[in-house]
Design an enzyme around this catalytic site. Structure first.
Site, PDB file in Angstrom:
ATOM      1  N   ASP A 115     -47.573  35.931  23.252  1.00  0.00           N
ATOM      2  CA  ASP A 115     -46.287  35.266  23.521  1.00  0.00           C
ATOM      3  C   ASP A 115     -45.454  35.121  22.257  1.00  0.00           C
ATOM      4  OD1 ASP A 115     -47.139  35.003  26.102  1.00  0.00           O
ATOM      5  OD2 ASP A 115     -47.894  32.953  25.839  1.00  0.00           O
ATOM      6  N   ILE A 116     -46.121  34.717  21.162  1.00  0.00           N
ATOM      7  CA  ILE A 116     -45.349  34.434  19.949  1.00  0.00           C
ATOM      8  C   ILE A 116     -44.893  35.731  19.279  1.00  0.00           C
ATOM      9  CG2 ILE A 116     -47.366  34.240  18.414  1.00  0.00           C
ATOM     10  CD1 ILE A 116     -44.226  32.045  18.367  1.00  0.00           C
ATOM     11  N   ALA A 117     -45.689  36.785  19.415  1.00  0.00           N
ATOM     12  CA  ALA A 117     -45.270  38.085  18.858  1.00  0.00           C
ATOM     13  C   ALA A 117     -43.978  38.532  19.546  1.00  0.00           C
ATOM     14  CB  ALA A 117     -46.376  39.118  19.060  1.00  0.00           C
ATOM     15  N   ARG A 118     -43.905  38.302  20.842  1.00  0.00           N
ATOM     16  CA  ARG A 118     -42.684  38.652  21.600  1.00  0.00           C
ATOM     17  C   ARG A 118     -41.489  37.859  21.078  1.00  0.00           C
ATOM     18  NH1 ARG A 118     -46.304  39.807  25.361  1.00  0.00           N
ATOM     19  NH2 ARG A 118     -45.827  41.763  26.439  1.00  0.00           N
ATOM     20  N   SER A 168     -52.600  46.198  18.184  1.00  0.00           N
ATOM     21  CA  SER A 168     -53.361  45.361  19.107  1.00  0.00           C
ATOM     22  C   SER A 168     -54.800  45.878  19.127  1.00  0.00           C
ATOM     23  CB  SER A 168     -52.737  45.510  20.502  1.00  0.00           C
ATOM     24  OG  SER A 168     -53.589  45.015  21.504  1.00  0.00           O
ATOM     25  N   HIS A 207     -56.870  35.203  11.665  1.00  0.00           N
ATOM     26  CA  HIS A 207     -55.789  35.134  10.670  1.00  0.00           C
ATOM     27  C   HIS A 207     -56.259  35.490   9.257  1.00  0.00           C
ATOM     28  CE1 HIS A 207     -53.148  32.220  13.296  1.00  0.00           C
ATOM     29  NE2 HIS A 207     -53.352  33.393  13.854  1.00  0.00           N
ATOM     30  N   LYS A 258     -49.548  29.899  12.109  1.00  0.00           N
ATOM     31  CA  LYS A 258     -50.334  28.689  11.943  1.00  0.00           C
ATOM     32  C   LYS A 258     -51.411  28.639  13.007  1.00  0.00           C
ATOM     33  CE  LYS A 258     -49.439  26.599  15.163  1.00  0.00           C
ATOM     34  NZ  LYS A 258     -49.507  26.861  16.624  1.00  0.00           N
ATOM     35  N   ARG A 269     -56.763  31.552  24.456  1.00  0.00           N
ATOM     36  CA  ARG A 269     -57.170  30.967  23.193  1.00  0.00           C
ATOM     37  C   ARG A 269     -57.252  29.439  23.147  1.00  0.00           C
ATOM     38  NH1 ARG A 269     -52.751  29.284  20.439  1.00  0.00           N
ATOM     39  NH2 ARG A 269     -50.760  29.719  21.420  1.00  0.00           N
ATOM     40  N   ASP A 297     -53.968  23.922  16.652  1.00  0.00           N
ATOM     41  CA  ASP A 297     -52.854  24.610  17.296  1.00  0.00           C
ATOM     42  C   ASP A 297     -51.579  23.787  17.319  1.00  0.00           C
ATOM     43  OD1 ASP A 297     -51.573  26.566  19.236  1.00  0.00           O
ATOM     44  OD2 ASP A 297     -53.605  27.318  19.024  1.00  0.00           O
TER      45      ASP A 297
HETATM   46  N1  NAP Z   1     -45.101  29.253  15.681  1.00  0.00           N
HETATM   47  C1  NAP Z   1     -45.191  28.974  16.963  1.00  0.00           C
HETATM   48  O1  NAP Z   1     -44.309  28.386  17.580  1.00  0.00           O
HETATM   49  C2  NAP Z   1     -46.388  29.417  17.716  1.00  0.00           C
HETATM   50  C3  NAP Z   1     -46.376  29.346  19.104  1.00  0.00           C
HETATM   51  C4  NAP Z   1     -47.450  29.832  19.786  1.00  0.00           C
HETATM   52  C5  NAP Z   1     -48.528  30.335  19.089  1.00  0.00           C
HETATM   53  N2  NAP Z   1     -48.543  30.368  17.738  1.00  0.00           N
HETATM   54  C6  NAP Z   1     -49.684  30.942  17.006  1.00  0.00           C
HETATM   55  O2  NAP Z   1     -49.614  32.351  17.169  1.00  0.00           O
HETATM   56  C7  NAP Z   1     -50.900  32.895  17.390  1.00  0.00           C
HETATM   57  C8  NAP Z   1     -50.891  33.692  18.695  1.00  0.00           C
HETATM   58  O3  NAP Z   1     -50.498  32.829  19.734  1.00  0.00           O
HETATM   59  P1  NAP Z   1     -49.903  33.367  21.142  1.00  0.00           P
HETATM   60  O4  NAP Z   1     -49.295  32.189  21.810  1.00  0.00           O
HETATM   61  O5  NAP Z   1     -49.066  34.561  20.929  1.00  0.00           O
HETATM   62  O6  NAP Z   1     -51.257  33.730  21.861  1.00  0.00           O
HETATM   63  P2  NAP Z   1     -51.527  34.673  23.109  1.00  0.00           P
HETATM   64  O7  NAP Z   1     -50.271  34.884  23.893  1.00  0.00           O
HETATM   65  O8  NAP Z   1     -52.710  34.132  23.808  1.00  0.00           O
HETATM   66  O9  NAP Z   1     -51.906  36.036  22.386  1.00  0.00           O
HETATM   67  C9  NAP Z   1     -52.962  36.073  21.462  1.00  0.00           C
HETATM   68  C10 NAP Z   1     -53.683  37.408  21.525  1.00  0.00           C
HETATM   69  O10 NAP Z   1     -54.231  37.562  22.803  1.00  0.00           O
HETATM   70  C11 NAP Z   1     -54.146  38.909  23.205  1.00  0.00           C
HETATM   71  N3  NAP Z   1     -53.418  38.954  24.485  1.00  0.00           N
HETATM   72  C12 NAP Z   1     -52.102  38.834  24.695  1.00  0.00           C
HETATM   73  N4  NAP Z   1     -51.815  38.944  25.994  1.00  0.00           N
HETATM   74  C13 NAP Z   1     -53.009  39.146  26.605  1.00  0.00           C
HETATM   75  C14 NAP Z   1     -53.408  39.335  27.928  1.00  0.00           C
HETATM   76  N5  NAP Z   1     -52.502  39.363  28.918  1.00  0.00           N
HETATM   77  N6  NAP Z   1     -54.714  39.478  28.191  1.00  0.00           N
HETATM   78  C15 NAP Z   1     -55.611  39.453  27.199  1.00  0.00           C
HETATM   79  N7  NAP Z   1     -55.300  39.304  25.930  1.00  0.00           N
HETATM   80  C16 NAP Z   1     -54.004  39.139  25.643  1.00  0.00           C
HETATM   81  C17 NAP Z   1     -53.401  39.677  22.134  1.00  0.00           C
HETATM   82  O11 NAP Z   1     -54.368  40.403  21.395  1.00  0.00           O
HETATM   83  P3  NAP Z   1     -54.030  41.771  20.672  1.00  0.00           P
HETATM   84  O12 NAP Z   1     -53.574  41.411  19.319  1.00  0.00           O
HETATM   85  O13 NAP Z   1     -55.355  42.482  20.654  1.00  0.00           O
HETATM   86  O14 NAP Z   1     -52.999  42.475  21.481  1.00  0.00           O
HETATM   87  C18 NAP Z   1     -52.766  38.582  21.295  1.00  0.00           C
HETATM   88  O15 NAP Z   1     -52.701  38.915  19.943  1.00  0.00           O
HETATM   89  C19 NAP Z   1     -51.868  31.727  17.337  1.00  0.00           C
HETATM   90  O16 NAP Z   1     -52.439  31.670  16.061  1.00  0.00           O
HETATM   91  C20 NAP Z   1     -51.009  30.500  17.567  1.00  0.00           C
HETATM   92  O17 NAP Z   1     -51.489  29.344  16.900  1.00  0.00           O
HETATM   93  C21 NAP Z   1     -47.476  29.937  17.051  1.00  0.00           C
END
Ligand code: NAP
Length: 326
Positions: free
Chosen positions: A12-15, A33, A77, A95, A163, A176
């Site tokens: 989600d955050i990468a998007r 990925s 990380h 983070k 996660r 988190d």
């Molecule tokens: N700054 C902010 O506001 C903020 C907000 C949210 C999260 N974060 C941080 O960002 C990091 C990632 O968080 P996130 O919210 O992006 O987590 P997430 O959506 O759960 O994605 C995390 C990982 O899960 C895998 N993934 C994604 N979609 C998937 C699916 N449909 N099925 C199975 N696996 C899937 C991906 O792995 P691959 O890399 O292998 O593709 C991705 O890198 C965390 O460290 C979190 O603490 C920061």
């Protein structure tokens, strides 16, 4: 400077960051990925040219990117940050920076030795509302800041495969979302000197809710909470002898501040016109790289290490142990 960004992770955050990078005139030129199909889907959605089915393959061609954004799960990380540093590629690391202080210190030391820019993606520090709150406090609008209260609770999706509650992915509320009130109170009251925490653990062993009381040197106290099961207003209030300043929810990217004296709101400051997303941290990375800096002055590694030190202590008090610590 148009930066070419590589992104590790497709969640989600990468998007959200891919959109923020584009909004600031940058380009996302590579994505990686653990699953090639996931990387391809991300690349199609965001117009990314280079696609990798293993995270560190992206770093085999360091000349293709100017900076890498590490958006993988918390447990990775440190690995991803080290890989960037070894490739000589600047890194913006989500983070929590790592799972514990020891790993954070190793990454910080490696970055400093290699002279490679690394910053924790603590976007709250770059928000207009947060900077405005700091200015008002420094100007004495609440008197000396003595008490801060803050909460960051969301009712997260109880999906064991993702996660939030997964111990092996570094899940739990403290790392988190608790990291936001911890960074807030540390920024506004100074480095903590004492802390007490009470926690409720989920059946996966990570913290579902934590309530924290901290001292920040003589006379300055904070109380804050974080949760993955209770949906709070994500509010923060800074109080002193002259009044209090409320950072309205969500305090980490707020749209409104209000200043209160006794029981009356004497001023409202609406920042809804200002952008409150990830653009500001993107701007900071661009500024730092343009200036040839290896650290952000606004989000220095020293602050990251301080929050990691206290996250370790709070986890110890509530009894959260990650697999590498078993
Ligand atoms: N700054 C902010 O506001 C903020 C907000 C949210 C999260 N974060 C941080 O960002 C990091 C990632 O968080 P996130 O919210 O992006 O987590 P997430 O959506 O759960 O994605 C995390 C990982 O899960 C895998 N993934 C994604 N979609 C998937 C699916 N449909 N099925 C199975 N696996 C899937 C991906 O792995 P691959 O890399 O292998 O593709 C991705 O890198 C965390 O460290 C979190 O603490 C920061």
């Amino acid at each position: 400077m148009t930066l070419r960004w590589g992104i590790l992770g497709t969640g989600d955050i990468a998007r959200a960051m891919a959109a923020a990078v584009r909004a600031r005139g940058g380009e996302v030129t590579a994505v990686a990925s653990a699953d090639l199909a996931r990387a391809r889907a991300f690349a199609d959605e965001h117009g990314v040219l280079n696609v990798y089915g293993r995270h560190h393959d992206l770093l085999a061609r360091p000349e293709d990117v100017d900076v890498v954004y590490v958006a993988t799960t918390n447990d990775r990380h440190h690995l991803d940050a080290h890989a960037c540093i070894e490739a000589g590629v600047p890194a913006l690391v989500e983070k929590p920076f790592t799972l514990d202080l020891e790993r954070a210190e190793e990454v910080a030391a490696a970055a400093r030795t290699a002279g490679v820019f690394v910053m924790e993606a603590m976007w709250m520090r770059f928000q207009p509302a947060f900077e405005e709150a700091e200015r008002r406090i420094a100007a004495g609008q609440v008197g000396e800041p003595l008490l801060v209260q803050a909460d960051f609770g969301i009712a997260a999706v109880p999906d064991r495969d993702r996660r939030w509650f997964a111990r092996e992915l570094g899940g739990g509320a403290l790392l988190d979302v608790g990291i936001y009130p911890l960074t807030l109170v540390t920024s506004l009251l100074g480095t903590p000197t004492q802390a007490f925490a009470l926690g409720e653990l989920a059946d996966t062993g990570v913290d579902a809710s934590v309530s924290v009381a901290m001292r920040h040197g003589e006379g300055r106290l904070s109380s804050w909470s974080c949760s993955f099961v209770a949906d709070t207003g994500i509010e923060a209030t800074i109080a002193g002898s002259e009044g209090s300043l409320r950072i309205h929810g969500p305090f980490h990217h707020a749209g409104r501040l209000s200043l209160r004296r006794r029981d009356t709101v004497v001023e409202e400051h609406d920042l809804h016109g200002a952008q409150a997303g990830y653009e500001h941290e993107v701007d900071e990375v661009v500024r730092c790289l343009e200036a040839g800096r290896t650290e952000s002055e606004r989000m220095p590694l020293a602050l990251t290490l301080t929050t990691m030190r206290w996250l370790d202590e709070l986890r110890r008090q509530v009894g959260v142990v990650y697999p590498h610590e078993d």
